[in-house]
Scaffold this active site. Sequence first.
Site, PDB file in Angstrom:
ATOM      1  N   CYS A   2     -44.836 -32.807  -5.751  1.00  0.00           N
ATOM      2  CA  CYS A   2     -44.544 -31.394  -5.887  1.00  0.00           C
ATOM      3  C   CYS A   2     -44.054 -31.092  -7.300  1.00  0.00           C
ATOM      4  CB  CYS A   2     -43.492 -30.879  -4.902  1.00  0.00           C
ATOM      5  SG  CYS A   2     -43.975 -31.041  -3.198  1.00  0.00           S
ATOM      6  N   ARG A  27     -48.394 -34.256 -10.007  1.00  0.00           N
ATOM      7  CA  ARG A  27     -47.299 -34.485  -9.063  1.00  0.00           C
ATOM      8  C   ARG A  27     -47.682 -34.153  -7.622  1.00  0.00           C
ATOM      9  NH1 ARG A  27     -42.356 -35.039 -11.468  1.00  0.00           N
ATOM     10  NH2 ARG A  27     -41.324 -34.453  -9.538  1.00  0.00           N
ATOM     11  N   TRP A  74     -47.347 -31.390  -2.670  1.00  0.00           N
ATOM     12  CA  TRP A  74     -47.800 -32.628  -2.048  1.00  0.00           C
ATOM     13  C   TRP A  74     -47.090 -32.644  -0.698  1.00  0.00           C
ATOM     14  CZ3 TRP A  74     -45.782 -37.296  -0.194  1.00  0.00           C
ATOM     15  CH2 TRP A  74     -46.698 -38.352  -0.070  1.00  0.00           C
ATOM     16  N   ASN A 100     -38.895 -29.127  -4.227  1.00  0.00           N
ATOM     17  CA  ASN A 100     -39.453 -30.471  -4.307  1.00  0.00           C
ATOM     18  C   ASN A 100     -38.413 -31.393  -3.674  1.00  0.00           C
ATOM     19  OD1 ASN A 100     -39.749 -32.731  -7.169  1.00  0.00           O
ATOM     20  ND2 ASN A 100     -40.482 -32.972  -5.108  1.00  0.00           N
ATOM     21  N   GLY A 101     -38.800 -32.117  -2.622  1.00  0.00           N
ATOM     22  CA  GLY A 101     -37.845 -33.005  -1.948  1.00  0.00           C
ATOM     23  C   GLY A 101     -37.978 -32.852  -0.444  1.00  0.00           C
ATOM     24  N   GLU A 495     -53.156 -55.721  -8.579  1.00  0.00           N
ATOM     25  CA  GLU A 495     -53.248 -54.487  -9.359  1.00  0.00           C
ATOM     26  C   GLU A 495     -54.706 -54.007  -9.452  1.00  0.00           C
ATOM     27  OE1 GLU A 495     -51.273 -52.319 -10.198  1.00  0.00           O
ATOM     28  OE2 GLU A 495     -52.183 -51.234 -11.852  1.00  0.00           O
ATOM     29  N   LYS A 499     -55.953 -50.333  -8.175  1.00  0.00           N
ATOM     30  CA  LYS A 499     -56.720 -49.354  -8.976  1.00  0.00           C
ATOM     31  C   LYS A 499     -57.986 -48.950  -8.219  1.00  0.00           C
ATOM     32  CE  LYS A 499     -54.022 -49.006 -10.902  1.00  0.00           C
ATOM     33  NZ  LYS A 499     -52.866 -48.403 -11.122  1.00  0.00           N
ATOM     34  N   GLU A 502     -57.155 -46.727  -5.212  1.00  0.00           N
ATOM     35  CA  GLU A 502     -56.603 -45.424  -5.596  1.00  0.00           C
ATOM     36  C   GLU A 502     -57.679 -44.448  -6.032  1.00  0.00           C
ATOM     37  OE1 GLU A 502     -52.124 -46.014  -7.338  1.00  0.00           O
ATOM     38  OE2 GLU A 502     -53.743 -46.711  -8.604  1.00  0.00           O
ATOM     39  N   HIS A 518     -57.998 -69.158   4.070  1.00  0.00           N
ATOM     40  CA  HIS A 518     -57.070 -69.011   5.201  1.00  0.00           C
ATOM     41  C   HIS A 518     -57.268 -67.674   5.913  1.00  0.00           C
ATOM     42  CE1 HIS A 518     -55.180 -72.680   3.986  1.00  0.00           C
ATOM     43  NE2 HIS A 518     -54.912 -72.200   2.790  1.00  0.00           N
ATOM     44  N   LYS A 618     -48.479 -38.843  -8.625  1.00  0.00           N
ATOM     45  CA  LYS A 618     -48.058 -39.830  -9.611  1.00  0.00           C
ATOM     46  C   LYS A 618     -46.594 -40.201  -9.469  1.00  0.00           C
ATOM     47  CE  LYS A 618     -48.646 -41.349 -14.237  1.00  0.00           C
ATOM     48  NZ  LYS A 618     -49.310 -42.566 -13.753  1.00  0.00           N
TER      49      LYS A 618
HETATM   50  C1  G6P Z   1     -46.846 -43.817  -7.008  1.00  0.00           C
HETATM   51  C2  G6P Z   1     -48.081 -43.804  -7.874  1.00  0.00           C
HETATM   52  C3  G6P Z   1     -48.365 -45.218  -8.378  1.00  0.00           C
HETATM   53  C4  G6P Z   1     -47.145 -45.765  -9.100  1.00  0.00           C
HETATM   54  C5  G6P Z   1     -45.913 -45.744  -8.195  1.00  0.00           C
HETATM   55  C6  G6P Z   1     -44.638 -46.096  -8.954  1.00  0.00           C
HETATM   56  O1  G6P Z   1     -47.110 -44.474  -5.828  1.00  0.00           O
HETATM   57  O2  G6P Z   1     -49.196 -43.305  -7.164  1.00  0.00           O
HETATM   58  O3  G6P Z   1     -49.450 -45.175  -9.291  1.00  0.00           O
HETATM   59  O4  G6P Z   1     -47.398 -47.074  -9.525  1.00  0.00           O
HETATM   60  O5  G6P Z   1     -45.732 -44.431  -7.678  1.00  0.00           O
HETATM   61  O6  G6P Z   1     -44.420 -45.150  -9.955  1.00  0.00           O
HETATM   62  P1  G6P Z   1     -43.330 -45.312 -11.075  1.00  0.00           P
HETATM   63  O7  G6P Z   1     -43.308 -43.999 -11.806  1.00  0.00           O
HETATM   64  O8  G6P Z   1     -42.035 -45.605 -10.391  1.00  0.00           O
HETATM   65  O9  G6P Z   1     -43.764 -46.442 -11.950  1.00  0.00           O
END
Ligand code: G6P
Length: 623
Positions: A2, A27, A74, A100-101, A495, A499, A502, A518, A618
């Site tokens: 948000c 956001r 969001w 937001n919250g 990672e 990616k 996502e 396994h 994000k």
């Molecule tokens: C969210 C984002 C991720 C990110 C994570 C941690 O889940 O979608 O891409 O890695 O938050 O974010 P930060 O700002 O704490 O690194």
Amino acid sequence: MCGIVGYVGRAQAAPILLDGLRRLEYRGYDSAGIAVVDGGRLETRKCAGRIAALTQLMRKQPVSGSLGVSHTRWATHGKVTDQNAHPHFDASGKLALVHNGVIENYQALKDELIRSGDTNFRSETDTEVLAHLIGKLYDESCASTVDIPEKKARLLAAVRAALRQVIGTYGITLVHADIPDFMIGARRGSPLVLGVGDGENFLASDVSAIVAYTRDAVYLNDFDVVAAGRDKFEITSLAGDSTEHPVSKVEFTAEDIGKGDYPHYMLKEIFEQPNTVRDAMRGRLDPDECTAKLGGLNMTPPELRDVGRIVLTGCGTALHAGRVGEYLIERLANFPTDVEYASEFRHRNTPMTPETLVFAISQSGETADTLGALRESRRKGFRTLGICNNVASTIARESDGGVYMHAGPEIGVAATKSFTSQLAILTLLGLLFGRMRNLSATDGSRVIGALEALPGQIEAVLELSDQIKEIAKKYVDANGMLFFGRQFNFPVALEGALKMKEITYLFAEGHPSAELKHGVIALVRPDLPSVFIAPDDSVFSKNLNNIEQVKARKGPVIAVTSGNGPKHLKGIANEIIVLPEAPEYVMPILAVVPLQLLAYHLAVELCRDVDKPRNLAKSVTVE
Ligand code: G6P
């Protein structure tokens, strides 16, 4: 998670609010709305969908006025609908609030409001309950006619009284149709910044929303309440006491948050990595002492020597960086290092020894789970440091010290450059602690050499972008992707899979290569490629065995290798991506880059919304 923008000034509010929302869209982007006060009336436009949908709506039904609030959502409480989009209103319809919250006790507050006769709820959100509560307290206090200054004071008092009843987190901004040139903001757990302009003031979840209009910012703390007019503002506590806040200069400009010539922020940020890794190390290498200089840790050499264990905590990509950090610090400094999901650490009774040092890793510095872990760790008395990109963030401010990434704003929702900056910093930490223990000057000097070579080597990896694009085209019909790596590159596999999930929405998993046999091997089939991060290192031959096992079951293999790797992989792997040679402990910084590019190119092939993937945000400022 948000985004909020508020404006009070002399210009038309709507274009400024819409522009700010576009900058905050990372956001959250499932619905958006705006409310502007115009001659004692509230004009509202809101709808499900992106900011583009709101912009279109406003083109058809424009609004006018120089005071307003806006929001990009969001969803937490309530489905994605026009009704649930913010702003929300009090029972009179004169007070508009964006939030937001999460208001955790919203049901109890709502029941109480209903009992007192207020049944005029139009949405399923927790936010609307707060708007009603503030409106009720304000209307009760304004029963008799009062002048504008008195209305301002009473609205402020109503906000404080309502927020004292709230359990949960909030960043809020609100305006009232009866009170011109006046907006109120408050925060607890969700970020809010005041932008100080000339004859105008702004409130926003993040300075990037307002940096085009002012670079003078006041970062609010939890329990601050700000009342802003055109020419002045006042910040008080929830109890009503005045509090002093410095006005800071925002480090970056509006140009820094543009896409430049790149089609997506994500691609721009991938290509920035030679510079951002260099910036993470700038001034922090000490070739004379063969060590790292990290003054921001705020620790004396004896205190650093007394550290006996490190806990690294974070979420998502930052957690994966921590997982590489675990290998790094153990290899270079040879003392126990543990990684914990921030969300688990916070609620778990992890036995901690007194000499434990905790690091909260977070690009945004606002992730609620990571912030919760930081607070829990500090509450228990452990020195807790931050590794953050956003210098004005809550984690940066609440930690006992730390190391900034200096990577510049990261806008693409999928984190890229922040990951490699975090790895560079964790290598510096490994070097620093190592040199205080068993790491020889010669070995320290080798680590410095490996770090200094990285920017040029990343540039060489970026030149593989076209090759990787062709690979992406070839596997565009894949039904998912598996990622494997060992040791330092196991977290890189995690990672790479993150990616891929996502931004392509393909099923993807990362595993230690040896775990293949396994269970995971049951998934192997011709339409499910396996990406092996298999540089020519101490575990290359083990990786090669696992690659053979996949090939034997007709699974396509994309190998990311180095050195003599291609010689052994020829005729076995379907695709071979060759990295420059580097020591094992810095290889993740190089190895992740082709995985970022693979996810990116595949997402583009699949016509996905690369910078704003579905369901994600994000900066996740709710638990
Ligand atoms: C969210 C984002 C991720 C990110 C994570 C941690 O889940 O979608 O891409 O890695 O938050 O974010 P930060 O700002 O704490 O690194």
